[in-house]
Design a protein around this motif. Structure first.
Motif: not given
Length: 533
Positions: A13-17, A59-66
């Motif tokens: 998931r990318f969380a930005q702005d 990069g830092d905006s990526a949220q990973m799970s699994g």
């Protein structure tokens, strides 16, 4: 077969702005030792994001799970030191866009040497020897003479081969190849695929292969994962997926192909652009005094013409002079010989004399991401030519931008977004809109479909046909994809090492090629030639 790479329930998931985008959802697959797994799907389906996740390059905006394990070791959350050891050594990447991946300020030798010195500890002559061997392997001619070259001095295909050489430099266990043959002509493409097959056989190399070219998938892959909207919708052995696809999306991918023929050229159509005996040689200079010691003979004695409503396809291997010839027609590089444009001889025109003609001759480049400024909105990119030529007032520009976006199949409501917010196919439509807003007479298309998946490729070919029919555009169409060339071109020129080896009507060239080289191109592209036609 034990797995060297295992991906289980991967979510990205990318969380930005303030906005959140779920790029990958619940993806699971594995790559066995010595196995090739292909990830296929349309642009924006999550293929590259999945690949970059393997060694945490998002990069830092990526949220990973699994979970992602390489050789049993967990990569998600791994220490940076461990990731640095794995990257470029155990796992190597071949990226999709070599011009943005190579350092424009460093020579090829310096860039290739950096990884070898870091991971293998070689120095001096041994490094250079290894580099020359790698460049020979990936099909770069005269590698010793290319060591001092910079990326901008190479063709797109040559740059891609340098990227492949860099990836192979340290004998990786897993090679992740993101569209590695996108910029390569069919003969070199076949060589690269053979090279990868040899590496698999000789060293047990495992391969995660991302591509939109399903012909390549069938040739090289053991198993296939089909991605759509961030999910794997189907996976299995390559023969099962190709012969018995289960998902409707897989069926649509397998049946997508550019077919048909262009609209016939109107009778009495005027010649828009032409060359006679065009010659383009680049001097090779050495030493402190930069003495000329030889020449790179990019184009020799090339003669062509293109009429209103006509497409001339130029094909040939990477470095054969295709793009160089087109740049000379556009008066973007120096040349010798005659150049005619709209009835005027312009070979001796200065840049100030050519400038008023620029609106009538436009170019769509190979790399839609690299040719679009990331700091400008789509509206600013498309209208830039209007500003340069002083054609419209500010209040009228957005109306014109909206009209041309609609014409190329883009929603005008997206005009204030930036290039990174669009898929590859949408970015190419933006590049076409930027050229078309000036209503040119001549459009030079340099590999405009090379980076696009098959379904989008068909859409772009249909769009180009419709624009040509509507506006009687003259196209110079450069491509290594002979199926696309056949679908779009009225006439074809075949180039090899700067020479035009064959030219004529497209169907004549495809059905009855006269030279051994053209026959080799056709065979490599898997085009069945009708000898009796």
């Amino acid at each position: 077969m034990s797995a060297i790479l295992q991906v289980r329930g991967l979510n990205v998931r990318f969380a930005q702005d303030g906005s959140v985008t779920d790029a990958v959802r619940g993806v699971s697959f594995e790559v066995g030792r010595g196995e090739t797994v292909a990830l296929v799907g349309e642009s924006g389906s999550g293929k590259s994001v999945t690949a970059l996740s393997t060694v945490q390059l998002l990069g830092d905006s990526a949220q990973m799970s699994g979970s992602i394990t390489y050789d049993g070791a967990e990569m998600i959350g791994a220490p940076e030191a461990e990731l640095r050891r794995v990257r470029g050594n155990d796992i190597s990447f071949i990226f999709q866009e070599p011009m943005t991946s190579l350092n424009p300020l460093h020579t090829l030798e310096k860039q290739l040497a950096e990884s070898i010195e870091l991971h293998q500890g070689l120095r001096g002559a041994k490094v250079r020897e290894h580099i020359v061997e790698l460049m020979n392997k990936v099909g770069i001619r005269d590698p010793e003479e290319r060591l001092g070259a910079y990326p901008h001095q190479l063709s797109g295909g040559q740059r891609q081969r340098v990227m492949i050489a860099m990836a192979l430099a340290n004998n990786p266990q897993l090679l992740i190849a993101d569209e590695p043959t996108t910029a390569l002509d069919v003969t070199i493409q076949a060589q690269i695929l053979d090279l990868l097959a040899d590496l698999k056989r000789d060293s047990g190399l495992s391969l995660l292969f991302i591509t939109h070219d399903l012909t390549i998938v069938r040739q090289i892959a053991d198993r296939v994962c089909v991605m759509k909207d961030g999910e794997i919708v189907e996976q299995g052995p390559v023969d099962d997926i190709f012969d018995r696809p289960q998902h409707p999306y897989t069926v649509s991918l397998l049946t997508a192909e550019s077919t048909g023929a262009p609209t016939p050229v109107p009778a009495g159509a005027e010649v828009i652009a032409e060359t006679e005996h065009l010659k383009i040689w680049f001097p090779v200079q050495r030493g402190l005094l930069r003495r000329t010691v030889g020449h790179i003979k990019a184009v020799n004695n090339a003669t062509l013409s293109v009429r209103a409503g006509e497409t001339v396809g130029i094909v040939g291997e990477s470095g054969s002079g295709k793009t160089t010839l087109a740049l000379a027609v556009m008066k973007l590089i120096r040349s010798e010989g005659r150049i005619g444009f709209m009835g005027r001889d312009i070979e001796r025109f200065s840049q100030s004399q050519v400038r008023p003609l620029r609106g009538d001759m436009q170019m769509v480049f190979q790399d839609p991401y690299g040719s679009l400024s990331p700091r400008m909105t789509v509206a600013e990119i498309i209208s830039e030519g209007l500003d340069v030529h002083g054609i419209e007032k500010n209040e009228d520009k957005r109306i014109l931008v909206a009209e041309i976006m609609e014409e190329v199949g883009l929603d005008p409501a997206l005009m204030d977004r930036y290039p990174h917010e669009f898929s590859g196919g949408q970015r190419q439509r933006v590049a076409i809109a930027r050229a078309m807003i000036l209503r040119p007479k001549l459009l030079v298309l340099d590999e405009p479909t090379s980076a696009l998946d098959m379904t989008v490729q068909v859409q772009i070919v249909d769009l180009l046909r419709e624009l040509q029919r509507k506006h009687r555009l003259a196209y110079i169409f450069i491509s290594h994809d002979l199926k696309v060339v056949r679908a779009l071109s009225h006439r074809v020129m075949v180039m090899k090492e700067g020479d035009v080896v064959e030219a004529g009507l497209a169907e004549e060239i495809f059905r009855r090629p006269q030279t051994e080289y053209t026959r080799a191109l056709m065979a490599a592209a898997f085009i069945e030639m009708d000898e009796d036609a």
